[in-house]
Design an enzyme around this catalytic site. Structure first.
Site, PDB file in Angstrom:
ATOM      1  N   PHE A 144       2.777  -5.071 -13.353  1.00 46.98           N
ATOM      2  CA  PHE A 144       2.708  -5.337 -14.813  1.00 46.98           C
ATOM      3  C   PHE A 144       1.781  -6.345 -15.074  1.00 46.98           C
ATOM      4  O   PHE A 144       2.042  -7.185 -16.118  1.00 46.98           O
ATOM      5  CB  PHE A 144       3.819  -6.037 -15.108  1.00 46.98           C
ATOM      6  CG  PHE A 144       4.667  -5.057 -14.944  1.00 46.98           C
ATOM      7  CD1 PHE A 144       5.117  -3.880 -14.322  1.00 46.98           C
ATOM      8  CD2 PHE A 144       6.320  -5.836 -14.505  1.00 46.98           C
ATOM      9  CE1 PHE A 144       6.280  -2.226 -13.488  1.00 46.98           C
ATOM     10  CE2 PHE A 144       7.804  -4.992 -14.480  1.00 46.98           C
ATOM     11  CZ  PHE A 144       7.381  -3.802 -14.154  1.00 46.98           C
TER      12      PHE A 144
ATOM     13  N   SER B  93       9.323  -0.361 -10.223  1.00 46.79           N
ATOM     14  CA  SER B  93       7.988  -1.162  -9.723  1.00 46.79           C
ATOM     15  C   SER B  93       8.044  -1.136  -8.391  1.00 46.79           C
ATOM     16  O   SER B  93       8.888  -2.390  -8.099  1.00 46.79           O
ATOM     17  CB  SER B  93       7.096  -2.151 -10.294  1.00 46.79           C
ATOM     18  OG  SER B  93       6.561  -2.144  -9.883  1.00 46.79           O
TER      19      SER B  93
ATOM     20  N   ASN C 132       5.525  -3.968  -6.887  1.00 43.46           N
ATOM     21  CA  ASN C 132       4.045  -4.160  -7.129  1.00 43.46           C
ATOM     22  C   ASN C 132       5.197  -5.920  -7.853  1.00 43.46           C
ATOM     23  O   ASN C 132       4.213  -6.947  -7.836  1.00 43.46           O
ATOM     24  CB  ASN C 132       3.582  -3.418  -7.915  1.00 43.46           C
ATOM     25  CG  ASN C 132       2.125  -2.483  -7.383  1.00 43.46           C
ATOM     26  OD1 ASN C 132       2.558  -2.469  -5.791  1.00 43.46           O
ATOM     27  ND2 ASN C 132       2.646  -1.059  -8.036  1.00 43.46           N
TER      28      ASN C 132
ATOM     29  N   ASN D 265      -2.021   1.632  -6.729  1.00 42.79           N
ATOM     30  CA  ASN D 265      -2.158   0.834  -7.468  1.00 42.79           C
ATOM     31  C   ASN D 265      -1.179  -0.497  -7.132  1.00 42.79           C
ATOM     32  O   ASN D 265       0.068   0.147  -6.490  1.00 42.79           O
ATOM     33  CB  ASN D 265      -1.187   1.248  -8.630  1.00 42.79           C
ATOM     34  CG  ASN D 265      -0.413   0.970  -9.653  1.00 42.79           C
ATOM     35  OD1 ASN D 265       0.008  -0.036  -9.995  1.00 42.79           O
ATOM     36  ND2 ASN D 265      -0.010   1.707  -9.268  1.00 42.79           N
TER      37      ASN D 265
END
Length: 362
Positions: free
Chosen positions: A116, A175, A177, A112
């Protein structure tokens, strides 16, 4: 077994025909309207106490599934000992461009790069307040907006917003990302973050426990820094781990997609890191083991590596919620033949073995 768990094997082929993110949204919508049923009873032998909370069992739902606090009670009804909602940021944000969620079925994994995506603090707070007084432990995972000029202030706002309602916090600085977010794991930045968060906590009338969620890709010296920064009561627990940016051998066509990898291929890496941190902290800080759990055998391994509590998410994509009671029954059986008085007596019993797996000459 719940109605949702019974229906999943029949629905899975149709769900997996859909784009992964659309399938997830459909699942969330279904959970909001289907009867929740009675919560699956936990085996009494699996009760766990950690950072001032009493959990009916150690198996929790990881953040990312219920990003906006829409289905916490529905997931508790599947048998989870606790549910973590989020990651939540102060302002709503769309996240990264689609497509951004990929199934790697042959590897039993997920990649993924969501970024957020969530409805923001206010929307989640209203939903959590609506369930006030209901049973079940629900933690809140907090993050920072991508365009924030002061990311630490975003985490401070999360503490202030949810202290009256959260059973615990998880501070997500790992994270892959959100560009630059993982830099908060460095010693100086982490010390500054934790100092401001604990200052904010002191101002609250209610002070839920606070956990730190770290990446599985940290070097040995970086893990040592984490252990040092989190000692002396700076946090109440550490969650090991988030998704990985590494790519072990994978066979699925989506293996080269950018983003964080979770699921089966993450299991060994995250468990080794868990064991190393358990040894570095000498078992004094409760650890939550996440990453690649898809069976009772793997859940038990996490406990022996040093986990007091557990979390899963990706395995649900392939097994559905029936996996939860199956893992709990498997844990009950293993505990029954262990000869120990509690799961706490098993926690970390194989940490040294796990920590040194993959070392040269072993």
């Amino acid at each position: 077994m719940s109605l949702v768990a019974k229906a999943f094997p029949l629905a899975r082929p149709f769900i997996h025909m859909l784009d992964a993110e659309k399938a997830h949204r459909l699942t969330i919508r279904a959970l909001t309207v289907l009867p929740k049923g009675r919560a699956v009873a936990s085996p009494p032998s699996l009760k766990v106490s950690a950072f001032g909370l009493d959990f009916p069992n150690p198996l929790g739902l990881a953040a990312g599934f219920d990003k906006n606090a829409e289905v916490a009670d529905a997931m508790l009804a599947q048998g989870f000992g606790f549910v973590e909602v989020g990651t939540l940021t102060p302002k709503p944000q769309e996240g990264n461009a689609k497509p951004r969620l990929f199934r790697l079925a042959e590897d039993r994994a997920v990649i993924n790069r969501m970024g957020f995506n969530n409805d923001g603090h206010w929307a989640a707070l209203k939903r959590l307040e609506a369930r006030r007084g209901r049973p079940g432990i629900v933690g809140v995972n907090i993050g920072a907006n991508k365009d924030s000029g002061d990311r630490i202030a975003d985490y401070v706002q999360g503490i202030a917003f949810f202290s009256a309602i959260a059973d615990y916090f998880t501070v997500n600085i790992s994270s892959p990302n959100t560009p630059g977010l993982r830099a908060l794991q460095s010693r100086a930045e982490l010390d500054a973050l934790l100092a401001r968060l604990n200052e904010a906590r002191e101002k609250q009338a209610r002070r839920p426990p606070m956990l730190l969620k770290i990446a599985p890709d940290l070097r040995g010296d970086e893990l040592e820094d984490i252990a040092q920064s989190c000692g002396r009561g700076a946090v109440d627990g550490i969650l090991v781990s988030n998704t990985t940016i590494s790519r072990p051998t994978l066979i699925s066509r989506a293996r080269d997609e950018m983003g964080g990898l979770s699921g089966e291929p993450l299991f060994e890496l995250s468990t080794r890191q868990l064991a190393k941190l358990y040894l570095l902290t000498k078992g004094r800080i409760p650890l939550v083991g996440a990453g690649g759990i898809g069976s009772a055998k793997q859940a038990w391994a996490k406990i022996t590596a040093g986990a007091t509590l557990l979390q899963l998410y990706s395995a649900l994509v392939y097994e559905g919620p029936g996996l939860v009671p199956a893992i709990l029954e498997g844990l009950r059986q293993r505990f029954a033949v262990s000869g120990k008085e509690s799961l706490a007596a098993i926690t970390g019993s194989a940490a040294k073995d796990w920590a040194h797996q993959g070392d040269s000459g072993t």
